[in-house]
Design a protein around this motif. Sequence first.
Motif, PDB file in Angstrom:
ATOM      1  N   MET A   1       0.883  -1.099  -0.018  1.00  9.10           N
ATOM      2  CA  MET A   1       0.006  -0.064  -0.087  1.00  9.10           C
ATOM      3  C   MET A   1       1.011   1.224  -0.072  1.00  9.10           C
ATOM      4  SD  MET A   1      -3.082   1.058   2.757  1.00  9.10           S
ATOM      5  CE  MET A   1      -3.543  -0.726   2.518  1.00  9.10           C
ATOM      6  N   SER A   2       0.556   2.207  -0.885  1.00 11.54           N
ATOM      7  CA  SER A   2       1.409   3.394  -0.879  1.00 11.54           C
ATOM      8  C   SER A   2       1.082   4.134   0.214  1.00 11.54           C
ATOM      9  CB  SER A   2       0.869   4.038  -2.129  1.00 11.54           C
ATOM     10  OG  SER A   2      -0.458   4.450  -2.207  1.00 11.54           O
ATOM     11  N   THR A   3       2.008   5.188   0.531  1.00  9.95           N
ATOM     12  CA  THR A   3       1.967   6.226   1.585  1.00  9.95           C
ATOM     13  C   THR A   3       0.661   7.288   1.220  1.00  9.95           C
ATOM     14  OG1 THR A   3       4.011   5.375   2.495  1.00  9.95           O
ATOM     15  CG2 THR A   3       2.903   7.877   3.091  1.00  9.95           C
ATOM     16  N   PRO A   4      -0.347   7.337   1.871  1.00  5.73           N
ATOM     17  CA  PRO A   4      -1.240   8.457   1.464  1.00  5.73           C
ATOM     18  C   PRO A   4      -0.984   9.816   1.975  1.00  5.73           C
ATOM     19  CG  PRO A   4      -2.272   7.125   3.293  1.00  5.73           C
ATOM     20  CD  PRO A   4      -1.019   6.374   2.946  1.00  5.73           C
ATOM     21  N   THR A   5      -1.313  11.018   1.582  1.00  6.01           N
ATOM     22  CA  THR A   5      -1.156  11.970   2.245  1.00  6.01           C
ATOM     23  C   THR A   5      -2.359  12.449   2.848  1.00  6.01           C
ATOM     24  OG1 THR A   5       0.225  13.177   0.482  1.00  6.01           O
ATOM     25  CG2 THR A   5      -1.092  14.506   1.719  1.00  6.01           C
ATOM     26  N   ILE A   6      -2.391  12.646   4.166  1.00  4.20           N
ATOM     27  CA  ILE A   6      -3.583  12.746   5.070  1.00  4.20           C
ATOM     28  C   ILE A   6      -3.775  13.978   5.620  1.00  4.20           C
ATOM     29  CG2 ILE A   6      -4.744  11.617   7.033  1.00  4.20           C
ATOM     30  CD1 ILE A   6      -2.639   9.373   6.847  1.00  4.20           C
ATOM     31  N   THR A   7      -4.711  14.946   5.466  1.00  6.04           N
ATOM     32  CA  THR A   7      -4.966  15.990   6.281  1.00  6.04           C
ATOM     33  C   THR A   7      -5.928  15.833   7.308  1.00  6.04           C
ATOM     34  OG1 THR A   7      -4.600  17.316   4.088  1.00  6.04           O
ATOM     35  CG2 THR A   7      -6.173  18.323   5.763  1.00  6.04           C
ATOM     36  N   PHE A   8      -5.845  16.596   8.412  1.00 10.83           N
ATOM     37  CA  PHE A   8      -6.880  16.518   9.485  1.00 10.83           C
ATOM     38  C   PHE A   8      -7.451  17.901   9.498  1.00 10.83           C
ATOM     39  CE2 PHE A   8      -4.194  13.198  10.396  1.00 10.83           C
ATOM     40  CZ  PHE A   8      -4.692  12.479  11.338  1.00 10.83           C
ATOM     41  N   ILE A   9      -8.738  17.937   9.565  1.00 14.34           N
ATOM     42  CA  ILE A   9      -9.361  19.257   9.516  1.00 14.34           C
ATOM     43  C   ILE A   9      -9.736  19.085  11.102  1.00 14.34           C
ATOM     44  CG2 ILE A   9     -11.418  20.525   9.024  1.00 14.34           C
ATOM     45  CD1 ILE A   9      -9.215  20.345   6.606  1.00 14.34           C
ATOM     46  N   VAL A 140     -16.357   3.540  -1.014  1.00 15.75           N
ATOM     47  CA  VAL A 140     -15.029   3.387  -0.256  1.00 15.75           C
ATOM     48  C   VAL A 140     -14.459   2.245  -0.890  1.00 15.75           C
ATOM     49  CG1 VAL A 140     -13.762   2.997   1.660  1.00 15.75           C
ATOM     50  CG2 VAL A 140     -15.657   4.742   1.695  1.00 15.75           C
ATOM     51  N   GLY A 141     -13.091   2.116  -1.656  1.00 17.01           N
ATOM     52  CA  GLY A 141     -12.519   0.935  -2.201  1.00 17.01           C
ATOM     53  C   GLY A 141     -11.778   0.468  -1.413  1.00 17.01           C
ATOM     54  N   GLU A 142     -11.190  -0.880  -1.675  1.00 17.94           N
ATOM     55  CA  GLU A 142     -10.402  -1.633  -0.818  1.00 17.94           C
ATOM     56  C   GLU A 142      -9.318  -0.829  -0.183  1.00 17.94           C
ATOM     57  OE1 GLU A 142     -11.134  -4.507   0.715  1.00 17.94           O
ATOM     58  OE2 GLU A 142     -13.081  -4.248   0.037  1.00 17.94           O
ATOM     59  N   THR A 143      -8.601  -0.105  -1.111  1.00 19.08           N
ATOM     60  CA  THR A 143      -7.352   0.534  -0.818  1.00 19.08           C
ATOM     61  C   THR A 143      -7.798   1.686   0.256  1.00 19.08           C
ATOM     62  OG1 THR A 143      -6.192   0.098  -2.824  1.00 19.08           O
ATOM     63  CG2 THR A 143      -5.621   1.994  -1.657  1.00 19.08           C
ATOM     64  N   GLN A 144      -8.690   2.332  -0.037  1.00 18.01           N
ATOM     65  CA  GLN A 144      -9.317   3.277   1.014  1.00 18.01           C
ATOM     66  C   GLN A 144      -9.722   2.709   2.296  1.00 18.01           C
ATOM     67  OE1 GLN A 144     -12.391   5.374  -1.613  1.00 18.01           O
ATOM     68  NE2 GLN A 144     -10.726   6.935  -1.665  1.00 18.01           N
ATOM     69  N   ARG A 145     -10.033   1.364   2.214  1.00 17.15           N
ATOM     70  CA  ARG A 145     -10.809   0.764   3.602  1.00 17.15           C
ATOM     71  C   ARG A 145      -9.161   0.494   4.256  1.00 17.15           C
ATOM     72  NH1 ARG A 145     -15.849  -1.981   4.082  1.00 17.15           N
ATOM     73  NH2 ARG A 145     -14.880  -3.283   5.160  1.00 17.15           N
ATOM     74  N   GLY A 146      -8.314   0.037   3.537  1.00 17.41           N
ATOM     75  CA  GLY A 146      -6.891  -0.294   4.199  1.00 17.41           C
ATOM     76  C   GLY A 146      -6.554   1.086   4.696  1.00 17.41           C
ATOM     77  N   TYR A 147      -6.638   2.294   4.143  1.00 13.12           N
ATOM     78  CA  TYR A 147      -6.243   3.587   4.645  1.00 13.12           C
ATOM     79  C   TYR A 147      -6.852   4.019   6.127  1.00 13.12           C
ATOM     80  CZ  TYR A 147      -4.062   4.773   0.098  1.00 13.12           C
ATOM     81  OH  TYR A 147      -3.215   4.927  -1.061  1.00 13.12           O
ATOM     82  N   ALA A 148      -8.081   3.629   6.052  1.00 15.44           N
ATOM     83  CA  ALA A 148      -9.081   3.822   7.186  1.00 15.44           C
ATOM     84  C   ALA A 148      -8.444   3.157   8.524  1.00 15.44           C
ATOM     85  CB  ALA A 148     -10.541   3.675   7.081  1.00 15.44           C
ATOM     86  N   GLU A 149      -8.489   1.816   8.031  1.00 21.26           N
ATOM     87  CA  GLU A 149      -8.051   0.828   8.982  1.00 21.26           C
ATOM     88  C   GLU A 149      -6.500   1.019   9.775  1.00 21.26           C
ATOM     89  OE1 GLU A 149      -7.728  -4.315   9.733  1.00 21.26           O
ATOM     90  OE2 GLU A 149      -9.220  -3.153   7.929  1.00 21.26           O
ATOM     91  N   ALA A 150      -5.648   1.408   8.821  1.00 24.38           N
ATOM     92  CA  ALA A 150      -4.348   1.612   9.423  1.00 24.38           C
ATOM     93  C   ALA A 150      -3.991   3.209  10.043  1.00 24.38           C
ATOM     94  CB  ALA A 150      -3.291   1.732   8.040  1.00 24.38           C
ATOM     95  N   ILE A 151      -5.073   3.941   9.774  1.00 18.51           N
ATOM     96  CA  ILE A 151      -4.989   5.420  10.477  1.00 18.51           C
ATOM     97  C   ILE A 151      -5.385   5.196  11.667  1.00 18.51           C
ATOM     98  CG2 ILE A 151      -5.861   7.563  10.596  1.00 18.51           C
ATOM     99  CD1 ILE A 151      -5.959   7.484   7.363  1.00 18.51           C
ATOM    100  N   LEU A 152      -6.792   4.541  11.887  1.00 21.57           N
ATOM    101  CA  LEU A 152      -7.389   4.309  13.251  1.00 21.57           C
ATOM    102  C   LEU A 152      -6.575   3.357  14.030  1.00 21.57           C
ATOM    103  CD1 LEU A 152      -9.351   6.295  14.008  1.00 21.57           C
ATOM    104  CD2 LEU A 152      -9.552   5.851  11.789  1.00 21.57           C
ATOM    105  N   GLY A 153      -5.974   2.183  13.318  1.00 19.26           N
ATOM    106  CA  GLY A 153      -5.415   1.171  13.940  1.00 19.26           C
ATOM    107  C   GLY A 153      -3.960   1.578  14.668  1.00 19.26           C
ATOM    108  N   ALA A 154      -3.605   2.909  14.353  1.00 22.15           N
ATOM    109  CA  ALA A 154      -2.448   3.500  14.840  1.00 22.15           C
ATOM    110  C   ALA A 154      -2.699   3.840  16.387  1.00 22.15           C
ATOM    111  CB  ALA A 154      -1.916   4.572  13.957  1.00 22.15           C
ATOM    112  N   VAL A 155      -3.668   3.817  16.737  1.00 19.75           N
ATOM    113  CA  VAL A 155      -3.988   4.260  18.054  1.00 19.75           C
ATOM    114  C   VAL A 155      -5.045   3.247  18.794  1.00 19.75           C
ATOM    115  CG1 VAL A 155      -3.833   6.739  17.749  1.00 19.75           C
ATOM    116  CG2 VAL A 155      -6.076   5.793  17.675  1.00 19.75           C
ATOM    117  N   GLY A 156      -4.761   1.998  18.350  1.00 21.73           N
ATOM    118  CA  GLY A 156      -5.925   0.806  19.124  1.00 21.73           C
ATOM    119  C   GLY A 156      -6.471  -0.139  18.039  1.00 21.73           C
ATOM    120  N   ILE A 157      -7.376  -0.675  18.580  1.00 18.72           N
ATOM    121  CA  ILE A 157      -7.872  -1.922  17.641  1.00 18.72           C
ATOM    122  C   ILE A 157      -9.207  -1.039  17.057  1.00 18.72           C
ATOM    123  CG2 ILE A 157      -7.715  -3.621  19.371  1.00 18.72           C
ATOM    124  CD1 ILE A 157     -10.568  -3.460  19.942  1.00 18.72           C
ATOM    125  N   VAL A 158      -9.558  -2.018  15.669  1.00 18.73           N
ATOM    126  CA  VAL A 158     -10.540  -1.232  14.901  1.00 18.73           C
ATOM    127  C   VAL A 158     -11.642  -2.168  14.630  1.00 18.73           C
ATOM    128  CG1 VAL A 158      -9.403   0.615  13.818  1.00 18.73           C
ATOM    129  CG2 VAL A 158      -9.217  -1.735  12.842  1.00 18.73           C
TER     130      VAL A 158
END
Length: 273
Positions: A1-9, A140-158
Amino acid sequence: MSTPTITFIGAGNMARSIIGGLLESGHPAAALRAADPFPDSLEQLRALGPVPTFADNADAVRDADVVILAVKPQIMAEALPSIASQVAENNALVISIAAGITIDSMRARLGERTAIVRAMPNTPALLGCGATGLYATEQVGETQRGYAEAILGAVGIVEWLDSESALDAVTALSGSGPAYFFLFMEAMIDAGVELGLARDTATAMAQQTALGAARMAIEGDVDLVELRRRVTSPGGTTQAAVESFEADHLRDTIARAMGAAAGRAVAMSRELG
């Protein structure tokens, strides 16, 4: 998986916790962005690492693959129009951690084709041991699901959910859940003091007992019923306490409380439109 650019509002406590978790997991600071109107929030964020920061939402999302909405629900209606055109141009994934803001409400401001994930994290994410429920729209595609899981998984379980309405149950269980344990610990400490312990002793014992019980539940190889059985000797002190709980209908009390929390989550969604 490529490294996404992530923006927090929004760069409040939860956003900073997720950013800290991403940095610890190896996500480069240069691939993170944060926008917030309050300079103090951005200054606290920069203490975590060289994350680019912005005062303007549109500038922050200009090259984003993922946009995380970490603003208070009450100002979501103002924040979404400021990023809508850029989200559409980037075909960016939008992850909302704002309680009560429905997908329909976000689509009305971002466009029907926007890929959206609603997330319900909880405050232990601040320590990297959170629990987050996720629900994704069909866009939401599979790659995007992977992004979401990795981002929230960085602070616990999903945990992925099958319906948006299940987020109300997650809110009642894990979103509000830390407060239930804090209340139970408060009651244990007060009861310990009434039984003759010094408050600092009762506090230390209750906190360590809660930690130990949680670790046994997570790291053990048996279920909670068996763990409870092993602690409960027939005719002993624990059995006397458990029988008192059952006589006072503790399970019903918990079920009613969680039902009230879930009901309030539904009401908030309606109020926030």
